[in-house]
Design a protein around this motif. Structure first.
Motif, PDB file in Angstrom:
ATOM      1  N   LEU A 165      56.467  58.840 -47.673  1.00 39.39           N
ATOM      2  CA  LEU A 165      55.886  59.626 -48.761  1.00 39.39           C
ATOM      3  C   LEU A 165      54.443  60.054 -48.503  1.00 39.39           C
ATOM      4  O   LEU A 165      53.864  60.771 -49.320  1.00 39.39           O
ATOM      5  N   SER A 166      53.860  59.623 -47.385  1.00 33.35           N
ATOM      6  CA  SER A 166      52.450  59.895 -47.101  1.00 33.35           C
ATOM      7  C   SER A 166      52.312  60.868 -45.933  1.00 33.35           C
ATOM      8  O   SER A 166      53.213  60.985 -45.092  1.00 33.35           O
ATOM      9  N   LEU A 217      52.498  52.829 -55.558  1.00 32.23           N
ATOM     10  CA  LEU A 217      53.956  52.689 -55.537  1.00 32.23           C
ATOM     11  C   LEU A 217      54.373  51.296 -55.975  1.00 32.23           C
ATOM     12  O   LEU A 217      55.326  51.131 -56.765  1.00 32.23           O
ATOM     13  N   ASN A 273      48.585  54.766 -51.483  1.00 32.26           N
ATOM     14  CA  ASN A 273      49.909  55.132 -52.007  1.00 32.26           C
ATOM     15  C   ASN A 273      50.780  53.895 -52.201  1.00 32.26           C
ATOM     16  O   ASN A 273      51.539  53.806 -53.178  1.00 32.26           O
ATOM     17  N   GLN A 318      47.919  55.770 -46.906  1.00 30.64           N
ATOM     18  CA  GLN A 318      49.143  54.994 -47.042  1.00 30.64           C
ATOM     19  C   GLN A 318      48.914  53.735 -47.879  1.00 30.64           C
ATOM     20  O   GLN A 318      49.748  53.375 -48.723  1.00 30.64           O
ATOM     21  N   LEU A 338      58.755  52.958 -46.896  1.00 32.07           N
ATOM     22  CA  LEU A 338      58.851  53.937 -47.982  1.00 32.07           C
ATOM     23  C   LEU A 338      57.536  54.675 -48.166  1.00 32.07           C
ATOM     24  O   LEU A 338      57.518  55.894 -48.384  1.00 32.07           O
ATOM     25  N   THR A 339      56.436  53.963 -48.046  1.00 35.35           N
ATOM     26  CA  THR A 339      55.116  54.580 -48.187  1.00 35.35           C
ATOM     27  C   THR A 339      54.862  55.586 -47.076  1.00 35.35           C
ATOM     28  O   THR A 339      54.336  56.680 -47.322  1.00 35.35           O
TER      29      THR A 339
END
Length: 573
Positions: free
Chosen positions: A289-290, A316, A312, A309, A285-286
């Protein structure tokens, strides 16, 4: 230190030196860089605290019964203070004061974890190329800026510059490790979630800074030494290790402090255990989103992508945990009360011990002033109780009530001494103009409330003892007049304490509006006493003199209450 744990992997220093690898140079760079990193982090934190100023207090005052808004306030406060521990201390104070329940405090504590991830996000930028430029600009603003706020901004830039400069030194020191097989083999072990968790927790507990642990993890990732899953497990371990700081902060504190710290531990441990089996999913997931750098390959790509990452993933993880567990806030509060039950004998804190003053918050003047206000509110309630008790004691010549008044005055004197000592230490810190004004108001209010206690204990109690030695007692008419005057005085003292405790001008304005009624009550008592003088014998004259003293002391107490009111209504006549 995380990377120092690799030292045992070097079976022979001579082998490392033969490969052109110098442990001495590396360790010097690591220690020196870490020192600059921590120094910069400390400077950034202090400047953020100073710049937050009164906004910190106003932010905390907006706490509501809504646990979601509490989490938001906790995140914002921690982001401003760069310290979840300070936020937790403030929460303990509010719970102790009854401003919020233990259940409501859970949201703030959860939000504090989100705010603490701001540091990792800053570190992940790693603009070490411009580090010295930030140091120079920050130093120039600190030296030449005239406005206090700009000097605070200069301190922030200086702190950021030192953070990035220290990171650059540590990064350069670690470059040779890329070609050192024993170290690379040891780092493979970090892929095990349990090893990464243990190392992250132990290191954070040792240095008591989850930000420093996360910073070192990001530096290692920037060299391509660890993968994203390994970095996540180390960061998860830091979340557990930081609980040690929270627990240490409760030593010598009230029961509620231990319960708040227990909530912090329960939340962090539960969150880590929840995600420990889903590290790969969190990593995926990271990654989605990165930012990604597909043009790079191998270790170079890992070094480019992993730092952001990891930062984040840390954010997160804490955000998702808060949303998952915030619905269970009442459960966490009840569980903390079960795990930390009432201790009837051991938890009785002496009444004369300050309840709110905390020297750890002296470096955060806005927070420290708020704690002083709460402690003065506690002192003020003792004064209010004294004011309420003295008139029944005088009417009944009740020695037990007189002793109660004297006991409360002893408490007031001790609390006043502690408050003044705390303010003395706070006065040595750098205060903004508004904070200096609050400092003056609070010190004057504390002194005046203590003076009211002295008037009651030293003068009115003595008057009561003198009346007890006379064969006569005040008549019904003068008792009614003095009772009416006492009611006004009691209300005035209560309003004065409320004005200080709530930092509110409305009670002060109401108090100042009572002057006419009090003056009429005083004049009525004096007129009645003067009229009785003509037809009085020696014993009656002695009693009248003591009645005069009671009237005069009530008037003096009202005047002292007005003095406090004028502090919060500076333009009143």
């Amino acid at each position: 230190m995380l990377i120092l744990a690799a030292a045992p992997a070097a079976a022979s220093l001579g082998v490392a030196e033969a490969q052109g690898f110098s442990w001495g140079a590396m360790l010097m760079g690591l220690f020196g860089g870490l020192a600059l990193f921590l120094l910069g982090l400390d400077r950034l934190t202090e400047s953020l605290k100073a710049a937050a100023g009164s906004r910190l207090q106003s932010c905390l005052e907006r706490l509501t019964n809504n646990r979601f808004s509490g989490a938001l306030v906790g995140a914002l406060t921690t982001a401003m203070l760069q310290s979840s521990s300070v936020t937790t201390v403030l929460v303990v104070g509010f719970v102790s004061a009854g401003v919020m329940s233990l259940s409501q405090s859970v949201g703030v504590i959860m939000g504090a974890n989100i705010g603490s991830t701001v540091t990792a996000q800053i570190i992940a930028f790693n603009v070490s190329t411009y580090a010295l430029s930030l140091v120079a600009a920050g130093f120039a603003m600190l030296t030449f800026a005239r406005r206090e706020q700009f000097r605070h901004y200069g301190g922030m830039l200086l702190g950021l510059g030192l953070i990035f400069f220290g990171m650059g030194i540590m990064t350069d020191a670690m470059v040779p490790l890329r070609a050192y097989p024993p170290f690379l083999e040891w780092m493979v072990g970090m892929e095990s979630p349990f090893i990464g968790l243990l190392v992250g927790a132990l290191f954070t507990a040792l240095i008591q800074s989850s930000a420093a642990t996360t910073g070192l993890v990001i530096i290692m990732a920037s060299q391509g030494f660890i993968s994203l899953p390994a970095g996540i497990t180390l960061a998860l371990g830091a979340n557990i290790g930081t609980c040690v700081t929270a627990m240490l902060a409760t030593i010598g504190k009230p029961l509620v402090a231990l319960r708040a710290a227990t909530i912090h531990v329960l939340f962090n441990v539960a969150g880590v255990l929840l995600w420990l089996g889903f590290v790969d999913q969190l990593a995926a997931l990271t990654v989605a989103l990165s930012p990604q750098y597909g043009e790079l390959q191998g270790m170079d790509r890992l070094a480019a992508e992993a730092p952001r990452q990891i930062a984040n993933a840390n954010t997160l993880f804490n955000v998702l945990n808060t949303f998952i567990f915030i619905a269970l806030a009442p459960f966490f509060a009840r569980l903390a009360m079960v795990l930390v039950p009432e201790r009837k004998d051991l938890d009785k804190t002496p009444v004369v011990v300050p309840k709110y003053l905390d020297e750890r918050l002296l470096d955060t003047p806005a927070a420290a002033l708020n704690l002083v206000r709460m402690e003065i509110g506690r002192l003020g309630q003792e004064v209010v109780q004294m004011t309420e008790t003295i008139w029944p004691a005088l009417q009944k010549n009740d020695n037990q009530l007189f002793r109660e008044v004297q006991r409360r005055d002893d408490v007031i004197d001790l609390l006043h001494t502690e408050i003044i000592n705390y303010l003395s230490m706070l006065g040595k810190k750098e205060l903004t103009e508004d904070q200096a004004h609050d400092y003056y108001l609070l010190s004057q209010a504390a002194d005046t409330l203590e003076r009211i206690g002295d008037v009651i204990e030293s003068e009115l109690v003595e008057t009561g003892f003198k009346i007890a030695q006379l064969p006569l007692r005040p008549g019904a008419q003068i008792r009614d007049l003095l009772g009416r005057l006492h009611a006004y005085v009691y209300t005035a003292v209560e309003l004065a304490v409320r004005a200080v405790n709530d930092n509110d001008s409305a009670p002060a304005q109401e108090l100042l509006g009572m002057r006419r009624e009090v003056n009429e009550a005083v004049e009525g008592a004096f007129r009645r006493q003067v009229a009785s003088m003509a037809a009085s014998d020696t014993e009656r004259l002695k009693l009248l003199q003591l009645e005069f003293e009671i009237t005069d002391k009530f008037k003096q107490i009202f005047s002292l209450a007005k003095r406090i009111a004028r502090l919060y209504q500076p333009y009143s006549d």
